[in-house]
Structure formats: C-alpha cells, structure tokens
Design an enzyme around this catalytic site. Structure first.
Site, PDB file in Angstrom:
ATOM      1  N   GLY A  44       0.567  -1.081  -0.153  1.00  0.00           N
ATOM      2  CA  GLY A  44      -0.145   0.243   0.046  1.00  0.00           C
ATOM      3  C   GLY A  44       0.885   1.640   0.066  1.00  0.00           C
ATOM      4  O   GLY A  44       0.474   2.170  -0.215  1.00  0.00           O
ATOM      5  N   CYS A  45       1.463   1.205   0.639  1.00  0.00           N
ATOM      6  CA  CYS A  45       2.744   2.326   1.083  1.00  0.00           C
ATOM      7  C   CYS A  45       3.681   3.033  -0.257  1.00  0.00           C
ATOM      8  O   CYS A  45       3.989   3.855  -0.594  1.00  0.00           O
ATOM      9  CB  CYS A  45       4.060   2.298   2.217  1.00  0.00           C
ATOM     10  SG  CYS A  45       2.568   2.458   3.518  1.00  0.00           S
ATOM     11  N   THR A  46       4.183   1.611  -1.247  1.00  0.00           N
ATOM     12  CA  THR A  46       4.979   1.670  -2.216  1.00  0.00           C
ATOM     13  C   THR A  46       3.703   2.567  -3.028  1.00  0.00           C
ATOM     14  O   THR A  46       3.772   2.992  -4.273  1.00  0.00           O
ATOM     15  CB  THR A  46       5.456   0.119  -2.414  1.00  0.00           C
ATOM     16  OG1 THR A  46       6.277   0.093  -2.006  1.00  0.00           O
ATOM     17  CG2 THR A  46       6.052   0.675  -4.224  1.00  0.00           C
ATOM     18  N   ALA A  49       3.016   6.082  -2.859  1.00  0.00           N
ATOM     19  CA  ALA A  49       4.068   6.345  -2.613  1.00  0.00           C
ATOM     20  C   ALA A  49       4.303   7.093  -4.764  1.00  0.00           C
ATOM     21  O   ALA A  49       4.970   8.008  -4.799  1.00  0.00           O
ATOM     22  CB  ALA A  49       5.620   5.652  -2.809  1.00  0.00           C
TER      23      ALA A  49
END
Length: 152
Positions: A44-46, A49
């Site tokens: 999710g964070c990738t 970003a």
C-alpha cells in the site's frame, strides 16, 4: 486529531539526503502535502508513493511540495526512494515524535501507524485532512482537488 483550520505544528526532520527539513521554512515557498504512511516498501505504501511520484509534476504546477513521513530510518528511506525514483523528500520520524505532534491515529486495531494526508497552505493552516488506511490512491486524487481549489 488536528482539524482543518488549525495551524500546522512546525517540526524539523532529516531527509533522505541528510538535509534538514523545517516545515516553516518550506511553507515560505509553497504549500505542503504532508503524508504520513506506515512503512517503506510495503504494497500500500509503495502504491501511494508511486502515485504521488507519477503525479508529482501536477503537484508542483499547483504550487505544492509533496513530503512523505514514516518511522523508518534515513537509510530505509534512501533505498525506498532510489528504488522507486521518488522526486520528493521522505522524512525519518524514527521516534514518531512528529506523528504524535500531528495526532495521527494508529490503524488496524492499533497495530500499524496510520495513513493520513494533510494539505498545509503557505500560511501554515491545515486546509485538508484525509485519513484512510486502505484508500492509498485516494490520498493523491483528493489532495490534488483541494490544491486546485486553493489555486483557483
């Protein structure tokens, strides 16, 4: 948690390049999209970003700088930033001091650091807050709409 209309708390943290990022200094130049995320290199964070990366030029055109913050180390941020060619700074909030300052809640039964995005105008006033762990892409699209309203 902080509210729209509140003054954004000032802070100083190190960037992936070892430079010092001070919010009040950056706000002299442009609005800030400050997004807190749980952890480098997670799915999710990738996705979040990379979505900010892919639309970074739009944010620049709207007079805003994107800034990511997590509790990961500067070294972790450097690897994450290089791997995904992120054009914006990531800040290492290792002790979660800034996360607490912004009252970012924990997610998933209090296990993970939360995912919250703030839009802060050049006067240091919070114009928008989006808190959603699962809608990572919405952090980007919603934020652009808010910035368009500030510019327009």
């Amino acid at each position: 948690m902080l509210q729209v209309g509140d003054q954004a708390p000032d802070f100083t943290l190190k960037t992936t390049t070892g430079d010092t990022f001070r919010l009040s200094e950056q706000l002299r130049q442009r609005s800030i999209v400050l997004y807190f995320y749980p952890k480098d290199d997670t799915p999710g964070c990738t996705a979040q970003a990379c979505s900010f990366r892919d639309q970074y030029e739009d944010f620049q055109d709207l007079g805003a700088e994107v800034v990511g913050i997590s509790s990961d180390t500067e070294t972790s941020h450097q690897k994450f930033s290089q791997k995904h060619r992120l054009p914006f700074p990531l800040l290492a909030d290792v002790g979660a001091r800034v996360r607490r300052l912004y009252e970012v809640p924990r997610a998933l039964l209090g296990i993970l650091p939360g995912r919250v995005t703030f839009v802060i105008d050049k006067n240091g006033v919070i114009q928008y807050i989006f808190n959603s762990m699962n809608a990572a892409a919405d952090h980007v699209s919603n934020t652009k709409e808010v910035l368009q309203g500030l510019v327009g």
